[in-house]
Design a protein around this motif. Structure first.
Motif, PDB file in Angstrom:
ATOM      1  N   ASP A 232     -41.125 -26.474 -16.039  1.00 61.23           N
ATOM      2  CA  ASP A 232     -40.746 -27.754 -16.643  1.00 61.23           C
ATOM      3  C   ASP A 232     -41.983 -28.545 -17.034  1.00 61.23           C
ATOM      4  O   ASP A 232     -42.810 -28.878 -16.187  1.00 61.23           O
ATOM      5  N   CYS A 233     -42.078 -28.851 -18.321  1.00 58.32           N
ATOM      6  CA  CYS A 233     -43.190 -29.652 -18.833  1.00 58.32           C
ATOM      7  C   CYS A 233     -42.695 -30.976 -19.405  1.00 58.32           C
ATOM      8  O   CYS A 233     -43.450 -31.683 -20.068  1.00 58.32           O
ATOM      9  N   SER A 234     -41.436 -31.283 -19.165  1.00 56.05           N
ATOM     10  CA  SER A 234     -40.832 -32.472 -19.754  1.00 56.05           C
ATOM     11  C   SER A 234     -40.904 -33.697 -18.862  1.00 56.05           C
ATOM     12  O   SER A 234     -40.887 -34.827 -19.346  1.00 56.05           O
ATOM     13  N   GLY A 235     -40.932 -33.493 -17.556  1.00 53.98           N
ATOM     14  CA  GLY A 235     -40.860 -34.621 -16.636  1.00 53.98           C
ATOM     15  C   GLY A 235     -39.485 -35.254 -16.601  1.00 53.98           C
ATOM     16  O   GLY A 235     -39.322 -36.373 -16.109  1.00 53.98           O
ATOM     17  N   SER A 236     -38.490 -34.541 -17.097  1.00 49.64           N
ATOM     18  CA  SER A 236     -37.122 -35.053 -17.146  1.00 49.64           C
ATOM     19  C   SER A 236     -36.312 -34.479 -15.990  1.00 49.64           C
ATOM     20  O   SER A 236     -36.142 -33.258 -15.884  1.00 49.64           O
ATOM     21  N   ALA A 237     -35.784 -35.354 -15.135  1.00 48.84           N
ATOM     22  CA  ALA A 237     -34.976 -34.887 -14.006  1.00 48.84           C
ATOM     23  C   ALA A 237     -33.728 -34.170 -14.501  1.00 48.84           C
ATOM     24  O   ALA A 237     -33.308 -33.155 -13.921  1.00 48.84           O
TER      25      ALA A 237
END
Length: 338
Positions: A232-237
Motif C-alpha cells: 500500500d502506497c496510498s495511505g488510505s485506510a
C-alpha cells in the motif's frame, strides 16, 4: 538566502529571505539544487502529521545539492561535492538505536527529522550535521538525487519484506510517486507481467504505461484476482481494508503509505489465521541511505525520468501552484529547483 517559512501555529507558508547561516564545527552547509515535496509535507501543512510544535520551520526532508561550506572539524567533504542528505538520525543512546532500529527511537528517527523538527530543504541553503550528508555518484544528476530519500525508504521496505520473488503476483496500491517508484524497483528486481498497480485516477494510470514496465494499471473496482504481496502506497485506510481480502494464502501486506493518525479500518482475525497472512509496516529509512544511493545509481538512467514519472519542477516562488497541483493529483510529485 531565500526559503519557505512555515508558521507552525497558523499553518501558513511565506517566502522569506535571511542571512546565509554559518556551519558549526561538525556541520556542512549545502547549496541546495533540488528539494522534493513529500506527501508528509502536505499532511504537516494541513495539521494531520506531527512536526515542530512552536515557532517557524523550513520544511523539506528530500534534498540534494553541493557542499558550500564546511565546519572546522569536518574531514569527509570538500567544497563543490555533490551530496544528498539523510534527514533521519539516531540518538545513539537508547536500546532501539543500539539494535539498529532508530525508527522507534523516542528522540531520534521520525521525532527529530530534518525538515519536520529541524529546518530542512525548502531553501537555497541548509546547514546539517556531517553525519547525515552522503556523496552522490559523479554520474548521477542532482535532479535525480533529490529522490534518494524516498528510495532509501523503499530500500528499508524491501528489507522488511525480505524481497519479492520473481513470478510473485504483486499489487501496488496507488500510482502516486511512491507507488511508481515501487513499481520501478520491482521491475529492477526482475518482476514483469505479474505486477498490478491499482489507481482510481485515469491520468495516473497512464503514468504507469509511460514507464514502459509492462505492468497492468487497473482501477480498484476491477481487481478480482488474489495476490501474494500487496504494497500500500496510498495511505488510505479504506484501500488497505479492501486489499486484505485480495491476499491469497500466505500473503503479505506491506503498509508503506503514511495514513492520517486518526484513520482506522476493520479486519477479520479469522482471515489472518486461516490464510496465515503477514502484515508489516515500514517506518522511514533506518541506516538505509547507502542502499538508497545504490538504488539511485542503478535506477537513474532507466527509471528516474521526471517526465515519465509525472514529476514537475517549480521555483520556490511558485510554491502555491506546486502544492495545489500536487493536492489535485495533476502531478505525481512537485520538486523545487533552487
Amino acid at each position: 538566502m531565500e526559503f519557505l517559512s512555515f508558521d507552525v501555529k497558523n499553518r501558513t507558508l511565506a517566502l522569506r529571505k535571511a542571512e546565509i547561516p554559518t556551519p558549526g564545527p561538525n556541520e556542512v552547509r549545502i547549496r541546495i539544487a533540488y528539494a522534493g515535496v513529500c506527501g508528509t509535507d502536505l499532511h504537516i501543512l494541513e495539521g494531520s502529521f506531527p512536526c515542530k510544535k512552536e515557532g517557524f520551520l523550513t520544511l523539506g526532508h528530500e534534498f540534494a545539492g553541493t557542499v558550500d561550506a564546511v565546519g572546522s572539524t569536518v574531514k569527509n567533504f570538500k567544497l563543490g561535492q555533490k551530496v544528498a542528505v539523510d534527514p533521519n538520525s539516531a540518538c545513539d543512546k537508547c536500546t532501539f538505536c543500539h539494535e539498529g532500529s532508530y525508527q522507534h527511537c523516542s528522540s531520534g528517527g521520525i521525532n527529530n527529522t530534518i525538515g519536520i523538527f529541524r529546518d530542512g530543504g525548502f531553501s537555497t541553503h541548509a546547514v546539517v550535521p556531517e553525519s547525515q550528508v552522503h556523496l552522490v555518484p559523479d554520474d548521477v544528476d542532482l535532479q535525480q538525487a533529490a529522490l534518494v530519500e524516498p528510495l532509501s525508504c523503499l530500500a528499508h521496505g524491501w528489507k522488511r519484506l525480505n524481497g519479492v520473488n520473481v513470478g510473485s503476483n504483486v499489487l501496488v496500491i496507488g500510482a502516486g510517486i511512491i507507488g511508481l517508484l515501487w513499481a520501478c524497483m520491482l521491475h529492477l528486481h526482475g518482476l514483469r507481467k505479474s505486477v498490478t498497480i491499482s489507481e482510481p485516477q485515469e491520468k495516473r494510470r497512464k503514468l504507469v504505461n509511460n514507464l514502459d514496465l509492462d505492468f497492468l494499471a487497473e482501477s480498484p473496482e476491477r481487481l478480482k484476482q488474489t495476490f501474494d504481496v500487496v504494497i500500500d502506497c496510498s495511505g488510505s485506510a479504506a484501500a488497505v481494508q479492501a486489499a486484505i481480502p485480495l491476499l491469497g494464502p500466505g500473503g503479505r501486506l506491506c503498509v508503506f503509505g503514511v495514513a492520517n493518525p486518526s484513520a482506522k479500518f476493520s479486519i477479520e482475525p479469522y482471515e489472518i489465521y486461516k490464510k496465515e497472512l503477514t502484515i508489516l509496516g515500514v517506518n522511514i529509512n533506518p541506516f538505509s541511505f547507502p542502499r538508497g544511493l545504490g538504488l539511485l545509481h542503478a535506477m537513474a538512467d532507466r527509471y528516474l525520468n521526471y517526465d515519465k514519472l509525472g514529476i514537475k519542477v517549480f521555483s520556490l516562488s511558485q510554491y502555491r501552484e506546486a502544492l495545489d497541483s500536487l493536492k489535485k493529483g495533476e502531478i505525481s510529485k512537485a520538486v523545487f529547483k533552487l
